[in-house]
Scaffold this active site. Structure first.
Site, short mmCIF file in Angstrom:
data_model
loop_
_atom_site.label_atom_id
_atom_site.label_comp_id
_atom_site.label_asym_id
_atom_site.label_seq_id
_atom_site.Cartn_x
_atom_site.Cartn_y
_atom_site.Cartn_z
N HIS A 155 0.83 -1.21 0.00
CA HIS A 155 0.00 0.00 0.00
C HIS A 155 0.86 1.25 0.00
O HIS A 155 0.48 2.27 -0.57
CB HIS A 155 -0.95 -0.02 1.20
CG HIS A 155 -2.22 -0.75 0.89
ND1 HIS A 155 -2.95 -1.44 1.81
CD2 HIS A 155 -2.88 -0.89 -0.29
CE1 HIS A 155 -4.01 -1.97 1.22
NE2 HIS A 155 -3.99 -1.66 -0.04
N GLU A 171 -1.57 -15.02 -23.87
CA GLU A 171 -0.61 -15.05 -22.76
C GLU A 171 0.21 -16.32 -22.76
O GLU A 171 1.11 -16.48 -21.94
CB GLU A 171 -1.35 -14.96 -21.42
CG GLU A 171 -2.09 -13.68 -21.23
CD GLU A 171 -2.87 -13.68 -19.93
OE1 GLU A 171 -2.42 -13.08 -18.96
OE2 GLU A 171 -3.96 -14.31 -19.90
N ASP A 195 2.62 -12.59 -18.77
CA ASP A 195 2.58 -14.04 -18.77
C ASP A 195 3.23 -14.62 -20.03
O ASP A 195 3.93 -15.62 -19.95
CB ASP A 195 1.13 -14.55 -18.64
CG ASP A 195 0.71 -14.59 -17.18
OD1 ASP A 195 1.49 -15.10 -16.36
OD2 ASP A 195 -0.38 -14.09 -16.86
N CYS A 213 -1.87 -5.50 -23.31
CA CYS A 213 -2.26 -5.02 -21.98
C CYS A 213 -1.26 -5.44 -20.91
O CYS A 213 -1.46 -5.19 -19.74
CB CYS A 213 -3.67 -5.47 -21.62
SG CYS A 213 -3.84 -7.25 -21.60
C1 PEP Z 1 -0.27 -10.27 -18.50
O1 PEP Z 1 -0.05 -11.45 -18.20
O2 PEP Z 1 0.49 -9.60 -19.23
C2 PEP Z 1 -1.45 -9.60 -17.98
C3 PEP Z 1 -1.81 -8.41 -18.40
O3 PEP Z 1 -2.13 -10.24 -17.00
P1 PEP Z 1 -1.67 -10.28 -15.46
O4 PEP Z 1 -0.44 -9.43 -15.35
O5 PEP Z 1 -2.81 -9.78 -14.67
O6 PEP Z 1 -1.40 -11.74 -15.27
MG MG Z 2 -1.62 -12.56 -17.23
#
Ligand code: PEP
Ligand code: MG
Length: 844
Positions: free
Chosen positions: A464, A701, A725, A772
């Protein structure tokens, strides 16, 4: 025999079987290289203080601690064998270095089951590390012990040497420590052993501190970490030989790994492009983990917190119980008052603290201890310690970081009990605040306006405090280790939080050039923010959507304020992670609806629950897996628990207006998974009379998804690449394993080739591809991603203006050429070098 005043009684710090050191499966202990003692094969999961004393050293990995008694005996307790390599996983220290503790006080909670699975042995040696001053005159071995049972009696030696002044250093040599975990107990013992026979006074010097090379504790107290340059100094007839011996031993690596022992940064918070490869750490720099990015110049100021004295003697239980209730009520009332004036991030954290204070289990545990004769303060400490052990036992890094919040609440209640006012610390303007582990309430209670940044010895990047610091725009490094303890107040520092290091006492010309850099950055940031609302297009007019990743309503508000054009990833599991019951459809809809409204019509891509792996949800019974990252996680959980999947899809379909929410399936590895989700979605749309189309996309991923992107793109409405991932699976490197943190880089050409394959397949099927994962927040990666065909970038909300500003400086043909060169590179480092040059060319 020494007089009774110099006798020290050590009680058992653990319940278990006490055994001789000869039985410990490690020569360092069995051959008493660190000193004599007893080992306990533990049955309990909390290490307690065997006597009153001061915590002299607490290893950064949380597995070993040394106490110094009032009489001067030094007692090392080392939980399990080879546990330093766990890098803190499974250990939850309950005390800090320098803290005074009383016999029986809980010191370290550990997850005995997790350690049993990961460590070669749990046997815990309790060692007297200054045998030249204390000998063991009585001991209990080969017997069962409970915490508090007599274990050993020590007596001060009559022939103890007087405090030995270090001899004049006639010989010296500097070495850089290649040991992955620095100089911890085992290497310290080996150094002492290697020079035992030599007639020389030998010391290791780290910064301004020196430690006798024959004293393992003195070496541990130096906190020497991986990559640190230290000096070996020696005097005496065999001084030269001693220096050469110790240098050769350290430089040999002593059979230990030679990787960075720093925790992996949370993908997305530390853009990998900013991370400086370990070998490039500048001279005199101290490494940390980025908790909030930024660059700052300031002077060191150490936060000193007065200890609260906890009464040992208890009054009548009813009186003590009333005291704890009153203290909890006082703290709750203060937090509620402060929440009214706080911003959304701080008030969210205070709400979490209020929830702890309201927690019936916590209160009941405290009351039980008080009923059994403990004082209000002790009862509260014991209740918190039990809860800490539960969180630690979860093995989930995010949950474990809530331990700091529990200690925060613990301290607030103890101060209320002791009648100590919560006064704000006066911070010198322009300071870089140094603390062992800052608590959220301390940061919230401070006037942070004038401070330049934060450095903490402990803490994690998703704590936090890290979130608060990022919200306040304060550059922050955490997990810096004991090295920052030695920085005197007032020392000038450059805090390079992006690069993960601080430079202590930099040269004036470096300060001057850094100042220029800060000014230039501030100007670029200001102009990026001024233009944040403009649509995001490249110089040659190609539309690249600049979206943001969200985990909360507050994130959504920040994202919109920063010009985000939508949400490319709503991490729904974050909304539900810290609860003990599965969220109902109505609860979920309320959360999604609020975020959709905050986005004011902008697209909201809702990712289906991505739990499992490193994100367990307490309300969903999942079997323990040997290798959870390769087990039931992501959509595999939803398909194994159709009720969970269906509830979430219903919740999303109930958000209005229909269509603002798009649905994204995590961790897809075959077409059947997408079809299964589509079948449920189609059925629910009929049941819920949703006539409008609702987009269903997938996350790429896994390498499998990238390699069958043509098949997936034929049936998915969009593809969004989760580079965090994808990188760990493509490179076979656990994204949470500190030992491989240096290699987990999404700009590895292998990962880029998987991204390229995905974009090509999606384009053939006329589907868009977004990113993302953390790469979308990395300025070095953005031109390459655009060159590979990515048309949507979903980054950290705070970075959206700068990502948009960067996009506006790019042209797609130049990005394509650049991406082609990156695909042909031989390593991630090569790609980063190319990317650095490219970025320079497009600087404003
Ligand atoms: C990723 O794996 O890049 C992703 C956006 O998901 P997370 O980081 O939440 O696993
Ligand atoms: Mg992921």
């Amino acid at each position: 025999m020494a007089d009774p005043a110099s006798r020290v009684i050590l009680s058992a710090p653990l319940k278990g079987w006490a055994t001789r050191l000869d039985d410990v499966p490690d020569a360092v202990f069995a051959e008493r290289m660190l000193g004599d003692g007893i080992a306990i094969d533990p049955l309990g999961s909390v290490l307690h203080a065997p006597c009153d004393g001061m915590v002299l050293t607490l290893h950064a990995a949380g597995h070993a601690l040394t106490l110094r008694t009032r009489e001067g005996a030094e007692i090392l307790m080392h939980i399990g064998m080879d546990t330093v390599g766990l890098a803190g996983r499974g250990f939850s220290p309950l005390v800090r270095e320098g803290e005074q503790v009383t016999r029986g006080a809980p010191l370290i909670a550990f997850d005995i089951d997790a350690l049993a699975a990961r460590a070669p042995s749990l046997v815990t040696p309790i060692i007297v590390t200054n045998p030249d001053r204390f000998s063991i005159v009585e001991r209990c071995d080969e017997c069962a012990v409970n915490v508090g049972d007599m274990l050993m009696i020590l007596a001060a030696r009559d022939d103890a040497p007087a405090g030995s002044a270090s001899a004049f250093a006639e010989h010296s040599r500097s070495v850089t420590v290649p040991l992955a975990h620095g100089i911890h107990a085992r290497p310290a013992a080996r150094i002492g052993g290697a020079i035992k026979h030599l007639s020389a006074d030998v010391a290791l010097v780290s910064g301004e501190r020196r430690g006798d090379a024959r004293s393992a504790v003195a070496l541990l107290a130096l906190g020497i970490g991986y990559g640190e340059t230290i000096t070996i100094e020696a005097g005496g007839v065999e001084g030269a030989e001693a220096v050469a011996t110790v240098a050769a031993l350290i430089e040999s690596g002593m059979g230990e790994g030679v990787n960075a022992a720093i925790p992996a940064a949370r993908p997305g918070t530390q853009a990998p492009g900013f991370a400086m490869p370990i070998k490039m750490l500048p001279d005199g720099a101290l490494r940390g983990v980025t908790a909030a990015p930024g660059l700052a110049i300031g002077t060191a100021f150490r936060l000193r917190i007065a200890e609260v004295v906890v009464a040992d003697e208890a009054d009548d239980a009813l009186i003590e119980q009333r005291r704890i209730d009153d203290a909890i009520a006082t703290v709750s009332a203060r937090l509620s008052r402060r929440m009214e004036q706080a911003d959304s991030t701080a008030s969210g954290i205070m709400a979490a603290h209020l929830a702890f204070l309201d927690d019936p289990a916590l209160r009941e545990t405290a009351m039980r201890h008080i009923a059994a004769g403990e004082s209000a303060g002790r009862g509260w400490q014991l209740a918190i310690a039990a809860q800490v052990a539960v969180l630690t036992g979860s093995g989930n890094a995010r949950m474990m970081e809530r331990v700091a919040d529990l200690h925060d609440v613990e301290g607030q209640v103890l101060r209320a009990l002791a009648g100590v006012a919560e006064t704000a610390v006066a911070l010198p303007p322009g300071c870089i605040l140094i603390a062992d582990d800052l608590l959220p309430s301390q940061l919230v209670g401070m006037d942070t306006d004038g401070i330049a940044g934060l450095c903490t010895a402990r803490g994690g990047p998703t704590s936090h405090v890290a979130i608060l610091a990022a919200g306040l725009g304060l550059p922050a490094l955490v997990a810096m280790g004991a090295a920052i303890d030695t920085i005197p107040d007032g020392t000038p520092m450059i805090l390079h939080a992006d690069a993960g290091h601080v430079i202590v006492d930099p040269a004036p010309d470096l300060i001057a050039s850094t100042r220029k850099q800060i000014t230039a950055r501030a100007a670029a940031k200001a102009s990026a923010h001024a233009a944040a609302a403009q649509e995001s297009r490249t110089r040659d007019g190609i539309r690249i959507e600049a979206f943001a990743n969200l985990g909360s309503l507050a994130d959504a508000q920040l994202a919109v304020a920063n010009g985000a054009e939508g949400c490319g990833l709503l991490r729904t599991e974050f909304l539900f992670l810290e609860r003990d019951a599965a969220p109902t459809a109505a609860e979920q809809t309320a959360d999604y609806q609020a975020i959709a409204e905050a986005l004011a019509g902008r697209p909201l891509i809702v990712r289906l629950l991505d739990i499992g792996g490193d994100k367990p949800a307490p309300y969903l019974a999942m079997p323990v897996e040997e290798n959870p990252a390769l087990g039931v996680r992501g959509i595999r959980v939803g398909l194994a628990h159709p009720d969970v999947l269906e509830t979430q899809l219903r919740a999303i379909l109930a958000v209005r207006p229909i269509g603002q929410c798009r649905i994204m399936v995590p961790m897809v590895s075959d077409l059947g998974e997408l079809r299964a989700v589509r079948a449920v979605l189609d059925r629910l749309r009929i049941e819920m009379a949703v006539a409008e189309p609702v987009e269903l996309g997938i996350m790429v991923e896994t390498p499998a998804a990238a390699l069958i992107a043509d098949l997936l793109a034929a049936e998915a409405d969009f593809l969004s690449i989760g580079t965090n991932d994808l990188t760990q699976y493509a490179l076979a490197m656990d994204r949470g394993n500190p030992a491989v943190a240096g290699g987990v880089d999404g700009l590895h050409p292998a990962v880029l080739r998987l991204i390229a394959a995905t974009c090509t397949a999606a384009a053939v099927a006329q589907r868009w591809t977004g990113v993302c994962g953390g790469l979308a927040s990395d300025p070095l990666a953005v031109p390459i991603l655009i060159g590979l065909g990515v048309t949507e970038l979903s980054s950290t909300p705070a970075l959206v203006p700068e990502i948009k500003a960067l996009i506006r400086r790019l042209s797609v043909p130049a990005c394509r050429d650049h991406a082609a060169r990156a695909l042909a590179a031989g390593s991630a480092a090569e790609v980063r070098a190319l990317a650095g040059d490219f970025l320079e060319q497009v600087q404003p």
